[in-house]
Design a protein around this motif. Sequence first.
Motif, PDB file in Angstrom:
ATOM      1  N   ALA A  14      -0.785 -58.113 -20.771  1.00 34.16           N
ATOM      2  CA  ALA A  14      -0.260 -56.750 -20.669  1.00 34.16           C
ATOM      3  C   ALA A  14       0.213 -56.214 -22.022  1.00 34.16           C
ATOM      4  CB  ALA A  14       0.888 -56.715 -19.669  1.00 34.16           C
ATOM      5  N   VAL A  34       0.432 -39.508  -4.740  1.00 27.87           N
ATOM      6  CA  VAL A  34       0.372 -40.888  -4.266  1.00 27.87           C
ATOM      7  C   VAL A  34       0.772 -41.808  -5.421  1.00 27.87           C
ATOM      8  CG1 VAL A  34      -2.105 -41.207  -4.765  1.00 27.87           C
ATOM      9  CG2 VAL A  34      -0.993 -42.609  -3.017  1.00 27.87           C
ATOM     10  N   VAL A  85      -0.941 -41.459 -17.135  1.00 27.89           N
ATOM     11  CA  VAL A  85      -1.257 -41.796 -18.522  1.00 27.89           C
ATOM     12  C   VAL A  85      -2.654 -42.399 -18.624  1.00 27.89           C
ATOM     13  CG1 VAL A  85       0.087 -43.944 -18.351  1.00 27.89           C
ATOM     14  CG2 VAL A  85      -0.388 -43.006 -20.584  1.00 27.89           C
ATOM     15  N   HIS A  97      -6.117 -43.052 -15.651  1.00 27.56           N
ATOM     16  CA  HIS A  97      -6.580 -42.703 -14.300  1.00 27.56           C
ATOM     17  C   HIS A  97      -6.083 -41.313 -13.879  1.00 27.56           C
ATOM     18  CE1 HIS A  97      -8.065 -46.810 -13.196  1.00 27.56           C
ATOM     19  NE2 HIS A  97      -7.157 -47.183 -14.078  1.00 27.56           N
ATOM     20  N   PHE A 101     -11.437 -57.277 -16.788  1.00 25.29           N
ATOM     21  CA  PHE A 101     -10.731 -56.251 -17.557  1.00 25.29           C
ATOM     22  C   PHE A 101     -10.932 -56.492 -19.057  1.00 25.29           C
ATOM     23  CE2 PHE A 101      -6.960 -53.634 -18.726  1.00 25.29           C
ATOM     24  CZ  PHE A 101      -7.411 -52.473 -18.120  1.00 25.29           C
ATOM     25  N   GLY A 137     -10.157 -56.449  -6.633  1.00 28.23           N
ATOM     26  CA  GLY A 137      -8.728 -56.613  -6.926  1.00 28.23           C
ATOM     27  C   GLY A 137      -8.511 -57.181  -8.326  1.00 28.23           C
ATOM     28  N   VAL A 138      -9.561 -57.700  -8.933  1.00 27.52           N
ATOM     29  CA  VAL A 138      -9.599 -58.251 -10.297  1.00 27.52           C
ATOM     30  C   VAL A 138      -8.812 -59.567 -10.440  1.00 27.52           C
ATOM     31  CG1 VAL A 138      -9.120 -57.858 -12.766  1.00 27.52           C
ATOM     32  CG2 VAL A 138     -10.098 -56.023 -11.369  1.00 27.52           C
ATOM     33  N   SER A 198       4.967 -51.982 -14.798  1.00 24.53           N
ATOM     34  CA  SER A 198       4.505 -50.675 -15.266  1.00 24.53           C
ATOM     35  C   SER A 198       4.384 -49.617 -14.173  1.00 24.53           C
ATOM     36  CB  SER A 198       3.146 -50.876 -15.949  1.00 24.53           C
ATOM     37  OG  SER A 198       2.646 -49.676 -16.408  1.00 24.53           O
ATOM     38  N   GLY A 215     -11.327 -46.346 -11.039  1.00 28.56           N
ATOM     39  CA  GLY A 215     -10.223 -46.929 -10.291  1.00 28.56           C
ATOM     40  C   GLY A 215     -10.573 -46.940  -8.812  1.00 28.56           C
ATOM     41  N   VAL A 238      -4.508 -52.328  -5.980  1.00 28.07           N
ATOM     42  CA  VAL A 238      -4.849 -51.322  -7.000  1.00 28.07           C
ATOM     43  C   VAL A 238      -5.936 -51.900  -7.901  1.00 28.07           C
ATOM     44  CG1 VAL A 238      -3.860 -49.669  -8.617  1.00 28.07           C
ATOM     45  CG2 VAL A 238      -2.401 -50.733  -6.902  1.00 28.07           C
ATOM     46  N   ARG A 241      -7.458 -43.809  -3.508  1.00 30.70           N
ATOM     47  CA  ARG A 241      -7.681 -42.870  -4.626  1.00 30.70           C
ATOM     48  C   ARG A 241      -8.670 -43.504  -5.596  1.00 30.70           C
ATOM     49  NH1 ARG A 241      -5.610 -41.575  -9.716  1.00 30.70           N
ATOM     50  NH2 ARG A 241      -5.651 -39.367 -10.208  1.00 30.70           N
ATOM     51  N   PHE A 296       0.784 -45.600  -6.439  1.00 31.35           N
ATOM     52  CA  PHE A 296       0.406 -46.994  -6.193  1.00 31.35           C
ATOM     53  C   PHE A 296       1.251 -47.902  -7.074  1.00 31.35           C
ATOM     54  CE2 PHE A 296      -3.360 -44.534  -5.119  1.00 31.35           C
ATOM     55  CZ  PHE A 296      -3.679 -45.062  -3.888  1.00 31.35           C
ATOM     56  N   THR A 314       6.210 -45.982 -14.111  1.00 31.34           N
ATOM     57  CA  THR A 314       5.447 -44.753 -14.342  1.00 31.34           C
ATOM     58  C   THR A 314       5.641 -43.749 -13.198  1.00 31.34           C
ATOM     59  OG1 THR A 314       3.354 -44.127 -15.406  1.00 31.34           O
ATOM     60  CG2 THR A 314       3.160 -45.184 -13.281  1.00 31.34           C
ATOM     61  N   GLY A 359       2.501 -57.986 -15.963  1.00 33.26           N
ATOM     62  CA  GLY A 359       2.876 -56.770 -16.709  1.00 33.26           C
ATOM     63  C   GLY A 359       2.702 -55.531 -15.853  1.00 33.26           C
TER      64      GLY A 359
HETATM   65 FE1  HDE Z   1      -3.493 -49.776 -14.222  1.00 32.22          FE
HETATM   66  N1  HDE Z   1      -2.101 -48.323 -14.510  1.00 32.22           N
HETATM   67  N2  HDE Z   1      -2.634 -50.864 -15.690  1.00 32.22           N
HETATM   68  N3  HDE Z   1      -4.962 -51.185 -14.079  1.00 32.22           N
HETATM   69  N4  HDE Z   1      -4.381 -48.701 -12.813  1.00 32.22           N
HETATM   70  C1  HDE Z   1      -2.050 -47.153 -13.849  1.00 32.22           C
HETATM   71  O1  HDE Z   1      -0.117 -46.204 -12.911  1.00 32.22           O
HETATM   72  C2  HDE Z   1      -1.399 -50.653 -16.209  1.00 32.22           C
HETATM   73  C3  HDE Z   1      -5.062 -52.324 -14.793  1.00 32.22           C
HETATM   74  C4  HDE Z   1      -5.418 -49.083 -12.018  1.00 32.22           C
HETATM   75  O2  HDE Z   1      -5.033 -43.839  -8.452  1.00 32.22           O
HETATM   76  C5  HDE Z   1      -0.803 -46.382 -14.133  1.00 32.22           C
HETATM   77  O3  HDE Z   1       0.334 -44.600 -11.397  1.00 32.22           O
HETATM   78  C6  HDE Z   1      -1.037 -51.723 -17.091  1.00 32.22           C
HETATM   79  C7  HDE Z   1      -6.026 -53.223 -14.199  1.00 32.22           C
HETATM   80  C8  HDE Z   1      -5.771 -48.008 -11.115  1.00 32.22           C
HETATM   81  O4  HDE Z   1      -2.898 -43.619  -8.869  1.00 32.22           O
HETATM   82  C9  HDE Z   1      -0.008 -47.304 -15.058  1.00 32.22           C
HETATM   83  C10 HDE Z   1      -2.113 -52.575 -17.104  1.00 32.22           C
HETATM   84  C11 HDE Z   1      -6.508 -52.564 -13.110  1.00 32.22           C
HETATM   85  C12 HDE Z   1      -4.872 -46.993 -11.393  1.00 32.22           C
HETATM   86  C13 HDE Z   1      -0.952 -48.478 -15.205  1.00 32.22           C
HETATM   87  C14 HDE Z   1      -3.098 -52.028 -16.226  1.00 32.22           C
HETATM   88  C15 HDE Z   1      -5.837 -51.293 -13.051  1.00 32.22           C
HETATM   89  C16 HDE Z   1      -4.016 -47.449 -12.445  1.00 32.22           C
HETATM   90  C17 HDE Z   1      -1.034 -44.982 -14.617  1.00 32.22           C
HETATM   91  C18 HDE Z   1      -2.297 -53.852 -17.902  1.00 32.22           C
HETATM   92  C19 HDE Z   1      -7.574 -53.031 -12.126  1.00 32.22           C
HETATM   93  C20 HDE Z   1      -4.826 -45.624 -10.740  1.00 32.22           C
HETATM   94  C21 HDE Z   1      -0.611 -44.058 -13.490  1.00 32.22           C
HETATM   95  C22 HDE Z   1      -1.248 -54.758 -17.825  1.00 32.22           C
HETATM   96  C23 HDE Z   1      -7.212 -54.217 -11.402  1.00 32.22           C
HETATM   97  C24 HDE Z   1      -3.914 -45.588  -9.563  1.00 32.22           C
HETATM   98  C25 HDE Z   1      -0.096 -44.932 -12.475  1.00 32.22           C
HETATM   99  C26 HDE Z   1      -3.950 -44.241  -8.903  1.00 32.22           C
HETATM  100  C27 HDE Z   1      -2.967 -46.716 -12.974  1.00 32.22           C
HETATM  101  C28 HDE Z   1      -0.622 -49.553 -15.941  1.00 32.22           C
HETATM  102  C29 HDE Z   1      -4.374 -52.634 -16.029  1.00 32.22           C
HETATM  103  C30 HDE Z   1      -6.132 -50.336 -12.020  1.00 32.22           C
HETATM  104  C31 HDE Z   1       0.489 -46.707 -16.309  1.00 32.22           C
HETATM  105  C32 HDE Z   1       0.263 -51.827 -17.860  1.00 32.22           C
HETATM  106  C33 HDE Z   1      -6.394 -54.637 -14.699  1.00 32.22           C
HETATM  107  C34 HDE Z   1      -6.874 -48.011 -10.089  1.00 32.22           C
HETATM  108  O5  HDE Z   1       1.173 -47.727 -14.489  1.00 32.22           O
END
Ligand code: HDE
Length: 695
Positions: free
Chosen positions: A158, A336, A73, A75, A153, A220-221, A361, A131, A146, A112, A338, A365, A357
């Motif tokens: 969340a 993959v 949804v 990335h 951010f 890692g944020v 998630s 990402g 991740v 990734r 994560f 997902t 949050g």
């Molecule tokens: Fe993600 N994020 N994210 N995100 N995110 C996804 O998981 C989500 C956030 C990040 O290469 C999803 O497998 C929520 C921050 C990366 O497969 C999903 C919130 C950071 C990747 C999801 C955040 C990230 C994702 C979509 C706020 C940096 C790619 C597909 C609460 C620290 C992983 C999946 C890959 C992917 C949710 C915020 C990094 C939907 C709810 C902050 C690198 O689960």
Amino acid sequence: MAERFTFINQGKGGETHQRADGDTPVMTTPQGAPVADNQNSLKGGTRGPTLLEDHVLREKIFKFDHERIPERVVHARGMGAKGYFENYGDLSDITCADLFQRAGEQTEVFVRFSTVAGNKGSADLARDVRGFATKLYTREGNWDLVGNNIPVFFIQDAMKFPDLVHAAKQEPDRGFPQAQTAHDNFWDFATLSPESVHMLMWTMSDRAIPRSFRFMEGFGVHSFRFVNSRGESKFVKFHWKPLQGLQSVVWNEALKINGADPDFHRRDLWDAIQSGDYPEWELGVQVFDDEFADQFEFDILDATKIIPEEQVPVRPIGKMVLNRVVDNFFAETEQVAFCTQNIVRGIDHSNDPLLQGRNFSYLDTQLKRLGSPNFTNIPVNAPRCPVHHLLQDGHMTMKNPTGRVNYEPNSWEPEAAGPRESPETAFQSHPTPVEGVKERVRSELFADHYSQARQFYISQTDIEKRHIKNAFVFELSKVERLDIRERMVSHLLNVDDDLARDVGKGLGLKEMPEAAEAAMTPRTDLPESPALSIILNGPKSFKGRKVGVLVSEGVDAALFAKLKEAVEAEGAKLAVVAPTIGGVKDSDGNALAADEKVDGGPSVVFDAVVLLPSEENVDELAKDATARDFVDDAFAHCKFIGYSPAASKLFDSVGLTAMLDDGCVSLNGPGDTSKFIEACRVLRYWPREEKVDRF
Ligand code: HDE
């Protein structure tokens, strides 16, 4: 080769069928039955209808119909690679995480990299966050860090994530724009959520248009926790620092790369690894205790804030090397999964509301994407350590559990009893006290939205500041509603007056708006943090970069040979760009193969260029529009340009002769080539930018 097409060796009696003609395997249906004819369906008569009975056809089409799974949804577009993490030393004083205990120990890694907003087929050079997701297959389970290539951010809670993502992706009625935030919905949401201002400074900076995944940082944020074997805990923030140095492209270049090579980043990573130029990142940690957290100016649980490296230095603790490409894009990069919840003993979550949050998630997902809770059995997701549990069944169960026991506690004899708990070696949540009333609130400490945005801005070099201003002007110029454009400028007034005024001017605002009302008065006393600049943290050499050499028939053989030698001695690569893909003959009459035809290898895909036309053929080259673009763009994008004497006609053809500067290095003789490569080490000749960037 046979293995590539052999899915599962069935065990007893399951040898791969062999063809009589040698070692190519027999093609079978997914059920293992040999296929006689893979070209024609079963028909009732030569020109008759296809028969429903054709199980070979039906099964083939059925498998094909189900090839796609839902894209992520966010990335959705990404590129995976494999390698290892090598630990530098014993960290047992701060964490008992197994992978950090022994110097030199290697842990397998899958990474990734991705863009966030675009769909799976979108172009790589979107202005976007990248990402930076790593899966470390430790001896005590998988640890997924991740992260992103930006340390903060857009939002703090969340609860706001679905709205952020809806606003950033295509507008729902029209299904565009693709992979870009330059539209009303995004800027409407962002300007109504002042907490995003710090992140906007980063996304409008060149961090959002990296030259390559290899040349960007990862973060890692959130604040996490390290916990040692005595149960003592400190906070930690994770950083990945590329040993290749930082590098980005310029925006006009990004726009053109997207057309010339939408797979620019994917191809770059693939080519680098395949050629043995393995990218490396150091893992660094900022470790701090509760006392520091309590006296720090901002809340360490707020993901819109950094802790400047000058305040808490980043301590390198190991190195990641990516030395293998994936075997199969779908099986690994797509499948993959994560999950931020995947942590191991010695590391723990913090109360950052964004992280909390996320922990829900990601698991959720994966079920949607991969279709079964058994996704942990897919090879790329499977832990490399032994796995014993009593969870069972579900779609796509891949293992055949044996025995009678599927519950615990039980009183069967030890050999049959199954796995047991192990508190000493298990992950344990750090016992942080929790108290308070249930309420939907945001901590007051999260309310300062501008001070660090300003700190980021003042830490940039003048060139980077100019790029940030230009990016705001570009993006907001695509926004149709004037009130949204003005609202953003009203936020910028709380960041930096010059920035706001220049953006206002760039947007042609008749009058400056009032500064946005701030929940907390922005601070102007935070010091500059040089670690935040890309230009100040560039590479030390031109290694890993690429020079495009435009040649014509009769190219000077000796000069070309010297140039190639100098490029390769630096650890860089050279690509020959010629009028046809058939290449040219050099001045000695030898064939010189081309890597690109001139319109397929524009200068935007190179870090520096060299113009090596011959006197006899330069006029012909100068008539070609794409050859002229090659020169014009290289100059406009502040690239170093090496050139042979005959190239003056190319400069003439684009009206640049009078503008040539120190970034244009004339190659009069073979000795000049090393001089040119040395100049290239700073990557761009930035003093030129003021002259070519008028708006
Ligand atoms: Fe993600 N994020 N994210 N995100 N995110 C996804 O998981 C989500 C956030 C990040 O290469 C999803 O497998 C929520 C921050 C990366 O497969 C999903 C919130 C950071 C990747 C999801 C955040 C990230 C994702 C979509 C706020 C940096 C790619 C597909 C609460 C620290 C992983 C999946 C890959 C992917 C949710 C915020 C990094 C939907 C709810 C902050 C690198 O689960």
